[in-house]
Every structure is written in structure tokens, then in C-alpha cells.
Design an enzyme around this catalytic site. Structure first.
Site, PDB file in Angstrom:
ATOM      1  N   THR A 358       1.033  -1.341  -0.381  1.00 30.87           N
ATOM      2  CA  THR A 358      -0.422   0.047  -0.184  1.00 30.87           C
ATOM      3  C   THR A 358       1.272   0.895   0.219  1.00 30.87           C
ATOM      4  O   THR A 358       1.913   0.937   0.034  1.00 30.87           O
ATOM      5  CB  THR A 358      -0.895   0.528   1.122  1.00 30.87           C
ATOM      6  N   GLU A 396      -8.836  -5.936  -3.376  1.00 30.46           N
ATOM      7  CA  GLU A 396      -9.437  -5.212  -2.353  1.00 30.46           C
ATOM      8  C   GLU A 396     -10.727  -5.847  -1.732  1.00 30.46           C
ATOM      9  O   GLU A 396     -11.675  -5.696  -0.068  1.00 30.46           O
ATOM     10  CB  GLU A 396     -10.146  -3.879  -2.290  1.00 30.46           C
ATOM     11  N   ASP A 399     -10.776  -7.827   1.796  1.00 32.36           N
ATOM     12  CA  ASP A 399     -10.846  -6.708   3.042  1.00 32.36           C
ATOM     13  C   ASP A 399     -12.154  -6.945   3.405  1.00 32.36           C
ATOM     14  O   ASP A 399     -12.424  -6.292   4.702  1.00 32.36           O
ATOM     15  CB  ASP A 399     -10.279  -5.728   2.603  1.00 32.36           C
ATOM     16  N   SER A 428     -11.250  -0.782   6.282  1.00 25.60           N
ATOM     17  CA  SER A 428     -10.052  -0.776   6.252  1.00 25.60           C
ATOM     18  C   SER A 428      -8.908  -0.157   7.435  1.00 25.60           C
ATOM     19  O   SER A 428     -10.048   0.836   7.885  1.00 25.60           O
ATOM     20  CB  SER A 428     -10.187   0.413   4.767  1.00 25.60           C
TER      21      SER A 428
END
Ligand code: DON
Length: 552
Positions: A358, A396, A399, A428
Site C-alpha cells: 500500500t 480489495e 478486506d 480498512s
């Protein structure tokens, strides 16, 4: 000269500061600041340049959070987090046996959520940008067309993920030689398809990701790869403009990330609960101090995993998590004499290995406006699939709590508020922050690292404003990470002496050594100017970049 002209001349002479993880992308931001662009303009140029020269995390096919404070002191949080496709459902990754198909939520097109980066940055530009949008895309397009020089970190990241990336013909063609070896350090990486995509985005803005050839390319590749993305997902995607999560701590106003990030609530709970203890007197190398920090984090992680997710799905008031009475009760449960076992936190299961990718950048302009932005594809190079437009797609979807109660790739065991629902955003840990003192920006920072982002930001704030370290030392000092489960505290080398570590175990806190937690890019106020700082952890600090284009 009139007073107005003098003020104007002073503003021109002043500069800004940028800290990000790739030098050529920092140059793009500096170029925009030098051309008179504001913090948002520079952030947009930087973001798109990272999508070219930092493909491990920089993105067009991902999402993130941009926290902005303008020079008048107003602040906003642009949530351009990815969303679950309309065809997604709660059991998307459940196997027939009731377990989780881990690969499906991390690797390949089925793991891809609807990307938010282009609409999100276009929204920031529409509201606050000052230079033409196309001009902000130009440095990135140039980098993609002319090529950028591959550094050691990218080459070794490519080598680490070679197996999955080589399976995707477009990713292979972009980043590998014909013989399948990753582009070596010093090689020029040209990305003509990406350059064309950036040119189109420059010309069309957010519309380029709503419909048209870029989206058609994504949809065709997704269908061919077993994904579930559909045209309506792109038509329906909206960035959300939210209020920053704000609170006061030690004379500072903390501007932090609201849900669907857990950042603001986590920092609010931990910093205020810890304020009741004499951490500064003990010092950061005292096992009692580190035990308390770890315990405060563990409790906050338990709340995170149980109560947080996309706020659109809340049937409770998340503000109650930071109510003074609740923080006081939390404080009462913390004790320097013992660690809280996971059973007492109400969580379950073990962590799986963590992917380290990230990226965060921090930026201040000549007028003191600040941007703190964390953006991601989630895993390194995301789902390891490339769209025909020449950019990598996120994973994603991992997540979300693929199966509530089962761990994701970070070992986070999350609850029903983070279950997969079409159109929703996954919870997140990304935690961009801006600290304000007496009405002026004091610091801007954030980090990658999945859940360790939360510990990283917490430790830097404690190091600076509780333990009194200078900014560079506050970023460099070794950190620790604990979440609710597993109960093991991960310690970087240099934090706590061997004797202190023995003592920690006696107090009931298991620990393990861990080399590196987080990768902070920060800007701190420094007298009349700014001090941009990159974490020395990133490849020994050799490849990170910071730039100052003048004085504040
Ligand atoms: O949003 C999150 O919490 C994760 N997708 C962040 C992933 C991450 O930071 C990966 N590691 N550096």
C-alpha cells in the site's frame, strides 16, 4: 508595494513539501507545486505518477482515502474506497464445505472490487483543484510513455510475485523480459498502453472510468478471467465526501479517517485511553509502557473488528465507540501489570501472512494546505491481473469478512458489519492523519501495512508527542504491533532490551521479533518551514524520496 502585493510575493517565495515512496513520482508533485498548483493538484499528479512508477501499490485500479485540510482550516475526507460489485454476495468466497476459498478473494479477477481512484481524484479536483486536470495527468503520462527507471525495490518485488504476475500476459509484457525474468534495476520500463489510458483519463476525467474503452477492456478481461464486474458497477460508483474524524489530544487537533476506515476511531480510543498513564515518565523502553500500548491497541482492534465496516450498513452509532464514558471504562480495564488475553477481548482465530503493500504520501503547499493520502491495490500488485488499459487491478474484496468469523489475509477476524454486500465498501485500516496546533498544520502522516498501519501511526504520534522524540526519531524509532488475535506482540528490533522482553513475558504478553512494521511518509512543521520525512525502513531509505520546493 501594497500589502496585498507583498503578501502575494511572500506566498510565491514560500514552498511546500512532499514525502512519498518513489522519487520520480515526487518529482511530478514538485513540478506541479512549482507551476503554482495547490496541495490537491500536486496530490493528483503524485497519485497518477505512482500508478506508473510504483505499480506494487500505486494505482488506477484501486482505491484509497484522501484527507485534505485547506489553508482556511476546513477539512474533508474523500473516500474513494473500492466497492463490492453488484453481483457480489455474502457467500462469494465460501467453499462447499463452508470454509473460505482464500485464493479466490486475493488472486485473479474474482478478487477485484470496483475501483475508485479515478472518480475519487476527479472529485477532489472538481472541488479544490486549481490547475487543469489534464495538466495534472501529464507527468504520469510522460513517465509511462518515455519510461521510468526500474529500481532495486521494484525489481525484487516483481521477483517475489513473479509466479502470479507471469500468469497474466499483460502484466508479463509490462514488467518482465521475454525470458520471464523481472526488469532489472536500471532498466527502462515503458508502458504505452498505460500512457494511452492516462491520456484518455486526462481528456475525459471521471467519465473515462464510467463507460467507454477503458471500462470495456476491464469488463472483457474480468469475464474471461471468471470475474463478476459488470458495466453498471462502473456507472454506479461514487466517491463519498465525508467529515474527518476529529478529536483533541495533548493540545493538538487530530484529523483522522472515519469509517469505512478504522483509523480515526482506533487512534481516538487508544490515544485518549493511554493519556491517563505516566508513559512519558516510564519511557518507551519500559515494558509497562509497551504493554499498555499493546493492550490499548488490542481492545481497539476488538471494537474495530466487531463494530466497523461500511457506515452505510451500521445499525448502531459508531460515535458511541469514542464516547468519554466508554473511553473511561477502557482506561479502567488497562493495567500496566498484565496483558489482556484474547478470550477477554471476544475475538477468534490466527493470522495468515501479511502482504506489505500500500502506499502513503504526505504533502503541504505554499499556503499551508495539506493532503494526507493512503492508497492501495491491497496486496502487492493487487490481484495480479492487468486490465487491457495497462494497469493492475486491486484485490480489495479480501478486506471484507469473506466469512464473518474467519481470518482474512491479515488475520483480521471481522464481523457481520463487514460482510460482503453489493455496493458496500470493505473495512480498512488505512489511516491518513493531519495534526493541527493553534490553527496551523503541525504534521501530516500515514503508512502502508494492513492492520499494522494503525499501530504504526499510533507509535509515531506517541513517540513524538508523549515520549518527546524529534520528528525524524519519532518515525525511525522501532515500533510494535498487536491486534486482538493473535495475542502475540510483534516487536521490531531495538524496542525493549532482552531483560525488558523477559519482563514482558512475565506480565503475560507473548512477543515475537519482527524486522519491519510500516513505511511512514510524513511532513512535519519545522520552524518557519517544513520537514518532509521518509521512513528509513523502506529498503534502508535508499529509494524513498522527499522534496522541499521552498520555505513555508
Ligand atoms: O485497506 C486496508 O486496510 C488494506 N487494504 C491495506 C493493505 C495494506 O496496507 C497492505 N500492506 N501494506
Amino acid at each position: 508595494m501594497s500589502a496585498v502585493a507583498l503578501l502575494f510575493a511572500a506566498l510565491l517565495a514560500q514552498g511546500g513539501a512532499v514525502a512519498a515512496s518513489e522519487e520520480q513520482a515526487v518529482d511530478a508533485a514538485v513540478e506541479i507545486l512549482a507551476a503554482g498548483g495547490n496541495a490537491v493538484d500536486a496530490a493528483i499528479a503524485l497519485h497518477f505518477a505512482l500508478a506508473v512508477s510504483y505499480p506494487v501499490a500505486g494505482n488506477l485500479g484501486g482505491g484509497g482515502f484522501l484527507l485534505y485540510r485547506d489553508s482556511s482550516g476546513a477539512s474533508w475526507f474523500v473516500d474513494f474506497r473500492e466497492t463490492a460489485p453488484a453481483a457480489a454476495h455474502r457467500d462469494l468466497y465460501r467453499t462447499a464445505a463452508g470454509g473460505v476459498d482464500e485464493d479466490a478473494s486475493t488472486l485473479g479477477w474474482r478478487a477485484v472490487a470496483v475501483p475508485g481512484a479515478v472518480p475519487g481524484l476527479a472529485e477532489a479536483h472538481r472541488r479544490w483543484g486549481s490547475l487543469p486536470w489534464a495538466a495534472l495527468l501529464a507527468p504520469a503520462e510522460r513517465l509511462a510513455r518515455a519510461g521510468f527507471v526500474v529500481d532495486e525495490e521494484l525489481s525484487s518485488d516483481l521477483a517475489a510475485e513473479a509466479e502470479a504476475l507471469l500468469a497474466d500476459p499483460l502484466a508479463r509484457a509490462s514488467f518482465f523480459r521475454d525470458d520471464g525474468t523481472p526488469l532489472p534495476p536500471g532498466a527502462l520500463c515503458r508502458q504505452p498502453a498505460l500512457a494511452a489510458t492516462l491520456a484518455r483519463i486526462g481528456a475525459e476525467g471521471a467519465a473515462a472510468l464510467r463507460a467507454g474503452p477503458i471500462v470495456d477492456g476491464i469488463l472483457a478481461a474480468s469475464r474471461a478471467g471468471g470475474g463478476i464486474l459488470a458495466a453498471e458497477d462502473f456507472l454506479d460508483y461514487r466517491p463519498e465526501l465525508r467529515a474527518a474524524h476529529r478529536f483533541h489530544w495533548r493540545g493538538l487537533e487530530v484529523l483522522a479517517a472515519p469509517p469505512p476506515s478504522s483509523g480515526g476511531i482506533f487512534l481516538h480510543q487508544t490515544l485518549l485511553a493511554l493519556d491517563a498513564f505516566p508513559l512519558a515518565r516510564w519511557g518507551r523502553q519500559d515494558p509497562r509502557a509497551q504493554l499498555l500500548i499493546a493492550d490499548a491497541a488490542a481492545h481497539a482492534f476488538a471494537d474495530r473488528n466487531r463494530w466497523l465496516g461500511d457506515p452505510a450498513g451500521f445499525d448502531h452509532d459508531a460515535a458511541a465507540l469514542v464516547a468519554p464514558a466508554r473511553i473511561a471504562a477502557r482506561r479502567a480495564r488497562l493495567a500496566p501489570g498484565h496483558a489482556t488475553p484474547p478470550e477477554a477481548l471476544g475475538a477468534a482465530a490466527e493470522r495468515r501472512p501479511e502482504s506489505p503493500q500500500t502506499t502513503h504520501f504526505s504533502l503541504v503547499d505554499a499556503r499551508g494546505a495539506a493532503v494526507s493520502c493512503t492508497t492501495t491495490l491491497n496486496g502487492a500488485f493487487g490481484a495480479k491481473v492487468m486490465a487491457p488499459g495497462g494497469f493492475l487491478m486491486n484485490n480489495e474484496m479480501d478486506d471484507f469478512a469473506a466469512v464473518p468469523g474467519e481470518p482474512n489475509q491479515f488475520g483480521l477476524v471481522q464481523g457481520g458489519y463487514n460482510a460482503i454486500v453489493p455496493g458496500r465498501r470493505p473495512l480498512s485500516s488505512m489511516s491518513p492523519v493531519i495534526l493541527v496546533r493553534d490553527g496551523a498544520v503541525e504534521a501530516v502522516l500515514g503508512s502502508p501495512g494492513g492492520p499494522t498501519i494503525l499501530s504504526t501511526v499510533l507509535h509515531v504520534l506517541l513517540n513524538r508527542w508523549v515520549f518527546g522524540l524529534e520528528p525524524a526519531a519519532a518515525v525511525a524509532a522501532p515500533r510494535a504491533h498487536r491486534q486482538d488475535r493473535p495475542a502475540t506482540l510483534r516487536l521490531e528490533d531495538g524496542l525493549l532490551s532482552p531483560a525488558a522482553r523477559v519482563q514482558l513475558r512475565r506480565l503475560g504478553q507473548e512477543w515475537s521479533g519482527r524486522d519491519s512494521i510500516g513505511d511512514v511518509n510524513a511532513v512535519f512543521r519545522d520552524g518557519d518551514g517544513w520537514l518532509p520525512l521518509c521512513d528509513p525502513r523502506a529498503s534502508g531509505g535508499a529509494r524513498t524520496a522527499a522534496a522541499v520546493s521552498g520555505r513555508r
